[in-house]
Design a protein around this motif. Structure first.
Motif, PDB file in Angstrom:
ATOM      1  N   ARG A 133       0.840  -1.201   0.000  1.00 28.96           N
ATOM      2  CA  ARG A 133       0.000   0.000   0.000  1.00 28.96           C
ATOM      3  C   ARG A 133       0.877   1.254   0.000  1.00 28.96           C
ATOM      4  N   ALA A 134       1.979   1.216   0.763  1.00 30.20           N
ATOM      5  CA  ALA A 134       2.901   2.355   0.786  1.00 30.20           C
ATOM      6  C   ALA A 134       3.535   2.557  -0.589  1.00 30.20           C
ATOM      7  N   ARG A 135       3.793   1.460  -1.281  1.00 33.75           N
ATOM      8  CA  ARG A 135       4.360   1.555  -2.629  1.00 33.75           C
ATOM      9  C   ARG A 135       3.338   2.160  -3.602  1.00 33.75           C
ATOM     10  N   LYS A 136       2.098   1.713  -3.493  1.00 29.30           N
ATOM     11  CA  LYS A 136       1.046   2.183  -4.398  1.00 29.30           C
ATOM     12  C   LYS A 136       0.795   3.679  -4.226  1.00 29.30           C
ATOM     13  N   THR A 137       0.781   4.134  -2.988  1.00 25.86           N
ATOM     14  CA  THR A 137       0.502   5.546  -2.714  1.00 25.86           C
ATOM     15  C   THR A 137       1.767   6.407  -2.721  1.00 25.86           C
ATOM     16  N   ARG A 138       2.920   5.796  -2.959  1.00 25.01           N
ATOM     17  CA  ARG A 138       4.214   6.480  -2.990  1.00 25.01           C
ATOM     18  C   ARG A 138       4.506   7.190  -1.671  1.00 25.01           C
ATOM     19  N   ALA A 139       4.061   6.587  -0.578  1.00 24.64           N
ATOM     20  CA  ALA A 139       4.223   7.200   0.750  1.00 24.64           C
ATOM     21  C   ALA A 139       5.686   7.289   1.159  1.00 24.64           C
ATOM     22  N   LEU A 140       6.486   6.261   0.845  1.00 33.09           N
ATOM     23  CA  LEU A 140       7.903   6.299   1.213  1.00 33.09           C
ATOM     24  C   LEU A 140       8.637   7.364   0.418  1.00 33.09           C
ATOM     25  N   GLU A 141       8.277   7.516  -0.831  1.00 35.42           N
ATOM     26  CA  GLU A 141       8.924   8.551  -1.650  1.00 35.42           C
ATOM     27  C   GLU A 141       8.632   9.938  -1.082  1.00 35.42           C
ATOM     28  N   ARG A 142       7.402  10.149  -0.632  1.00 32.64           N
ATOM     29  CA  ARG A 142       7.058  11.433  -0.020  1.00 32.64           C
ATOM     30  C   ARG A 142       7.775  11.620   1.304  1.00 32.64           C
ATOM     31  N   ALA A 143       7.884  10.550   2.084  1.00 30.96           N
ATOM     32  CA  ALA A 143       8.544  10.642   3.390  1.00 30.96           C
ATOM     33  C   ALA A 143      10.029  10.964   3.249  1.00 30.96           C
ATOM     34  N   PHE A 144      10.662  10.401   2.214  1.00 29.62           N
ATOM     35  CA  PHE A 144      12.097  10.605   2.032  1.00 29.62           C
ATOM     36  C   PHE A 144      12.412  11.780   1.113  1.00 29.62           C
ATOM     37  N   GLY A 145      11.411  12.286   0.408  1.00 31.61           N
ATOM     38  CA  GLY A 145      11.637  13.410  -0.483  1.00 31.61           C
ATOM     39  C   GLY A 145      12.478  13.054  -1.693  1.00 31.61           C
ATOM     40  N   ALA A 146      12.442  11.786  -2.103  1.00 31.01           N
ATOM     41  CA  ALA A 146      13.230  11.337  -3.256  1.00 31.01           C
ATOM     42  C   ALA A 146      12.507  10.177  -3.926  1.00 31.01           C
ATOM     43  N   ALA A 147      12.711  10.041  -5.226  1.00 32.89           N
ATOM     44  CA  ALA A 147      12.112   8.926  -5.966  1.00 32.89           C
ATOM     45  C   ALA A 147      12.839   7.632  -5.614  1.00 32.89           C
ATOM     46  N   LEU A 148      12.076   6.558  -5.471  1.00 28.43           N
ATOM     47  CA  LEU A 148      12.661   5.257  -5.172  1.00 28.43           C
ATOM     48  C   LEU A 148      12.463   4.335  -6.363  1.00 28.43           C
ATOM     49  N   PRO A 149      13.530   3.701  -6.840  1.00 32.23           N
ATOM     50  CA  PRO A 149      13.369   2.757  -7.950  1.00 32.23           C
ATOM     51  C   PRO A 149      12.640   1.499  -7.499  1.00 32.23           C
ATOM     52  N   PRO A 150      11.999   0.770  -8.425  1.00 26.95           N
ATOM     53  CA  PRO A 150      11.262  -0.449  -8.056  1.00 26.95           C
ATOM     54  C   PRO A 150      12.133  -1.499  -7.372  1.00 26.95           C
ATOM     55  N   GLU A 151      13.431  -1.509  -7.686  1.00 30.42           N
ATOM     56  CA  GLU A 151      14.330  -2.488  -7.062  1.00 30.42           C
ATOM     57  C   GLU A 151      14.386  -2.305  -5.545  1.00 30.42           C
ATOM     58  N   VAL A 152      14.235  -1.071  -5.096  1.00 31.08           N
ATOM     59  CA  VAL A 152      14.270  -0.796  -3.658  1.00 31.08           C
ATOM     60  C   VAL A 152      13.088  -1.469  -2.965  1.00 31.08           C
ATOM     61  N   TYR A 153      11.896  -1.349  -3.553  1.00 35.63           N
ATOM     62  CA  TYR A 153      10.713  -1.981  -2.960  1.00 35.63           C
ATOM     63  C   TYR A 153      10.850  -3.501  -2.954  1.00 35.63           C
ATOM     64  N   GLU A 154      11.400  -4.062  -4.043  1.00 35.34           N
ATOM     65  CA  GLU A 154      11.595  -5.515  -4.095  1.00 35.34           C
ATOM     66  C   GLU A 154      12.581  -5.961  -3.020  1.00 35.34           C
ATOM     67  N   ALA A 155      13.650  -5.199  -2.826  1.00 33.15           N
ATOM     68  CA  ALA A 155      14.623  -5.527  -1.789  1.00 33.15           C
ATOM     69  C   ALA A 155      13.997  -5.420  -0.398  1.00 33.15           C
ATOM     70  N   LEU A 156      13.137  -4.426  -0.193  1.00 36.70           N
ATOM     71  CA  LEU A 156      12.466  -4.279   1.101  1.00 36.70           C
ATOM     72  C   LEU A 156      11.535  -5.457   1.363  1.00 36.70           C
ATOM     73  N   GLU A 157      10.824  -5.919   0.321  1.00 36.03           N
ATOM     74  CA  GLU A 157       9.941  -7.077   0.479  1.00 36.03           C
ATOM     75  C   GLU A 157      10.751  -8.322   0.832  1.00 36.03           C
ATOM     76  N   GLU A 158      11.910  -8.499   0.201  1.00 37.27           N
ATOM     77  CA  GLU A 158      12.765  -9.647   0.513  1.00 37.27           C
ATOM     78  C   GLU A 158      13.277  -9.568   1.947  1.00 37.27           C
ATOM     79  N   GLN A 159      13.708  -8.373   2.376  1.00 34.36           N
ATOM     80  CA  GLN A 159      14.192  -8.198   3.748  1.00 34.36           C
ATOM     81  C   GLN A 159      13.079  -8.494   4.744  1.00 34.36           C
ATOM     82  N   MET A 160      11.841  -8.126   4.407  1.00 38.96           N
ATOM     83  CA  MET A 160      10.721  -8.358   5.310  1.00 38.96           C
ATOM     84  C   MET A 160      10.451  -9.852   5.432  1.00 38.96           C
ATOM     85  N   LYS A 161      10.578 -10.599   4.343  1.00 31.66           N
ATOM     86  CA  LYS A 161      10.361 -12.052   4.371  1.00 31.66           C
ATOM     87  C   LYS A 161      11.429 -12.742   5.198  1.00 31.66           C
TER      88      LYS A 161
END
Length: 91
Positions: A57-85
């Motif tokens: 949901r945070a990825r869909k709404t770009r909430a992390l990008e707004r929180a950090f003030g920078a664009a995040l590439p899709p690889e970052v979200y995939e890496a975060l999902e792997e770290q969470m698993k």
């Protein structure tokens, strides 16, 4: 008098929860984005629930990008999902 429990808002579901129940996503001063299970890494932090749905949901709404003030590439979200698993359940 009991100690106050710090509350933080999940960027995915937008619910206020105790800080210890959430996972901190941190952008280091060098620009690297990672999960911080202990809450001690230096950098700008945003909090997300330990469920994969909140990260999606945070990825869909770009909430992390707004929180950090920078664009995040899709690889970052995939890496975060792997770290969470791979996260240990007790941390």
């Amino acid at each position: 008098m009991p100690k106050k429990t710090p509350m933080r808002q999940c960027v995915g579901c937008r619910e206020m929860k105790p800080k210890k129940e959430l996972i901190r996503v941190v952008r280091a001063p060098e620009g690297e984005v990672s999960l911080d299970f202990r809450g001690k890494k230096p950098g700008r932090g945003a909090y997300v629930c330990p469920q994969a749905e909140c990260l999606k949901r945070a990825r869909k709404t770009r909430a992390l990008e707004r929180a950090f003030g920078a664009a995040l590439p899709p690889e970052v979200y995939e890496a975060l999902e792997e770290q969470m698993k791979e996260a240990p359940p007790d941390e």
